[in-house]
Design an enzyme around this catalytic site. Structure first.
Site, PDB file in Angstrom:
ATOM      1  N   TYR A  50       0.837  -1.314  -0.015  1.00  0.00           N
ATOM      2  CA  TYR A  50      -0.076   0.058  -0.057  1.00  0.00           C
ATOM      3  C   TYR A  50       0.833   1.323   0.039  1.00  0.00           C
ATOM      4  CZ  TYR A  50      -2.959   3.660   1.498  1.00  0.00           C
ATOM      5  OH  TYR A  50      -3.535   4.879   1.722  1.00  0.00           O
ATOM      6  N   SER A 132      -2.685  14.977   6.814  1.00  0.00           N
ATOM      7  CA  SER A 132      -3.651  14.733   5.651  1.00  0.00           C
ATOM      8  C   SER A 132      -5.032  14.756   6.109  1.00  0.00           C
ATOM      9  CB  SER A 132      -3.343  13.158   4.897  1.00  0.00           C
ATOM     10  OG  SER A 132      -4.562  12.944   4.110  1.00  0.00           O
ATOM     11  N   TYR A 156      -8.789  17.607   1.415  1.00  0.00           N
ATOM     12  CA  TYR A 156      -9.152  17.286   0.031  1.00  0.00           C
ATOM     13  C   TYR A 156     -10.769  17.825   0.162  1.00  0.00           C
ATOM     14  CZ  TYR A 156      -6.067  13.383  -1.056  1.00  0.00           C
ATOM     15  OH  TYR A 156      -4.895  12.566  -1.056  1.00  0.00           O
ATOM     16  N   THR A 182      -5.030  19.616  -2.199  1.00  0.00           N
ATOM     17  CA  THR A 182      -4.854  18.820  -3.250  1.00  0.00           C
ATOM     18  C   THR A 182      -5.754  18.526  -4.044  1.00  0.00           C
ATOM     19  OG1 THR A 182      -3.584  17.151  -1.529  1.00  0.00           O
ATOM     20  CG2 THR A 182      -4.192  16.065  -3.533  1.00  0.00           C
ATOM     21  N   LYS A 272      -1.488  21.649  -4.457  1.00  0.00           N
ATOM     22  CA  LYS A 272      -0.622  20.446  -4.613  1.00  0.00           C
ATOM     23  C   LYS A 272      -1.609  19.642  -5.716  1.00  0.00           C
ATOM     24  CE  LYS A 272       0.904  16.152  -2.404  1.00  0.00           C
ATOM     25  NZ  LYS A 272       0.250  15.302  -2.938  1.00  0.00           N
ATOM     26  N   HIS A 296       1.412  12.819  -7.419  1.00  0.00           N
ATOM     27  CA  HIS A 296       0.741  12.084  -6.254  1.00  0.00           C
ATOM     28  C   HIS A 296       1.680  10.939  -6.209  1.00  0.00           C
ATOM     29  CE1 HIS A 296      -2.903  12.360  -3.539  1.00  0.00           C
ATOM     30  NE2 HIS A 296      -2.293  11.198  -3.535  1.00  0.00           N
TER      31      HIS A 296
END
Length: 403
Positions: A50, A132, A156, A182, A272, A296
């Protein structure tokens, strides 16, 4: 005549390794690739993949690495490099390094210490850290773990605009100094490694992955005895993840929505995921404070442009109007130096510190940061560049194409 054994004593005495197992492992790790190898041994394969994997055939990521590998340095000689300064000022804050810990999701899956371990390293080493939206530790808890760290928040934009507004306000109130928006995720990329492991959201693993977990008892024990994974800042537990994922990314967002973000966020705004000169120019014209050229880490669109290859062109297009960052494929201090010499103001580091986290928790992250710092300083000395400002285009030659 035989040599005097007393004179040879310094050569004959064995080096005593550190007694603590983690310290021994980290002492042997001299590069980020060494930490990657150690990480692969310490966690189940599905967890490693991952972190390590990319989208589809992983072409974007291989090209990003190939571009850095193909860089040629042209050092200046006869320069005074008795003292090297790697400090920089980003958005009004002076930092000791020009690299920033990038936002990463599901960090507590890599190691139970998660985001607090990473932000504590950032605080000690005066490196900026970015939390994040998909973080597994809440905004306020990360702030409490390292109150003096330079913290940025990555957003996000959700289909639920009230949720996004709430996240921005909470981050500002908790002392996060910059917002990183992002924009390259209108939908999730195709991660074939994850699909082959049966990995999904909420996390479910195939039977063979559970068997692999039994071969990593320390990781499994910590994973099973700590709180379930969830998007901590958004509330809820692992069982809620599928619902969060379905509304987390808003495919309707356009550049006009930046005006709404500006109304809700009064600090520096970094965008970003930019992958074209035209988009970089538009963003500079509407007044964003920073741009990160990024594919990314190759985890979204395969065959996407390689950020390093477009860096100098974007710098020429936007001039000094914005602070320009880059990510994707950065694995050494030499890579950082190459990016800065090609026009970047800072570099985002993602996989590099996650390998350290998987290998040894907080101590592993610190080791990763130390490796990058040492490599950067040594590269600057060898290039004849005592300050970051001395890293310029005359020191690097990039290939016409890196495949």
């Amino acid at each position: 005549m035989l040599p005097d054994p007393w004179e040879l004593r310094h050569f004959l005495l064995p080096r005593v390794p550190p007694l603590q197992a983690t310290r021994r492992r980290l002492t042997r790790a001299l590069t980020i690739e060494d930490l990657r190898s150690e990480a692969r041994r310490r966690v189940p394969r599905a967890v490693f993949d991952y972190t390590d994997g990319a989208a589809d055939q992983e072409i974007s990521y291989r090209r990003a690495r190939a571009a850095f590998d193909a860089v040629e340095f042209m050092p200046r000689v006869l320069q005074d490099v008795s003292s090297v300064d790697t400090s920089c000022t980003l958005f009004g804050t002076t930092l000791d390094q020009p690299f920033v810990f990038a936002p990463t999701g599901f960090t507590r899956m890599m190691h139970h210490a998660g985001e607090p371990a990473v932000v504590r390293v950032a605080e000690r080493r005066r490196i900026a850290y970015t939390l994040s939206t998909m973080g597994t530790t809440a905004i306020e808890d990360v702030a409490a773990a390292a109150p003096d760290a330079t913290r940025w928040f990555q957003l996000y934009v959700s289909r639920d605009r009230e949720l996004s507004t709430s996240l921005m306000h909470r981050a500002r109130e908790a002392g996060y100094s910059a917002l990183m928006l992002t924009v390259d995720v209108p939908t999730g990329g195709s991660r074939l490694r994850d699909a082959r492991h049966g990995f999904s959201f909420p996390p479910r693993l195939a039977l063979r992955s559970y068997a692999d977990g039994l071969r990593h008892p320390a990781w499994s024990y910590n994973f099973l005895t700590t709180p379930p994974l969830g998007f901590a800042s958004m509330g809820g537990t692992a069982g809620d993840l599928a619902g969060h994922m379905s509304r987390l990314f808003d495919p309707k967002m356009t550049i006009d929505d930046l005006a709404w973000i500006r109304r809700e966020w009064d600090g520096p705004l970094i965008v970003k995921g930019v992958q074209s000169v035209a988009d970089a120019r538009k963003l500079a014209e509407v007044g964003v404070d920073g741009i990160v050229l990024s594919n990314h880490g190759g985890r979204q669109l395969d065959r996407a442009v390689t950020p390093l290859m477009m860096l100098s062109e974007v710098r020429e297009a936007v001039g000094d109007r914005v602070v320009l960052g880059i990510d994707s494929g950065v694995m050494s201090g030499a890579d950082i130096a190459a990016a800065l010499a090609s026009g970047a103001s800072f570099v985002l580091i993602g996989r590099a510190y996650l390998y350290g986290l998987m290998a040894a928790g907080e101590a592993g992250v610190d080791r990763a940061a130390g490796i990058l710092s040492t490599e950067l300083e040594r590269t600057m000395r060898l290039l004849g560049a005592p300050r970051l400002a001395d890293l310029d285009g005359d020191l690097v030659r990039l290939p016409a194409r890196a495949v």
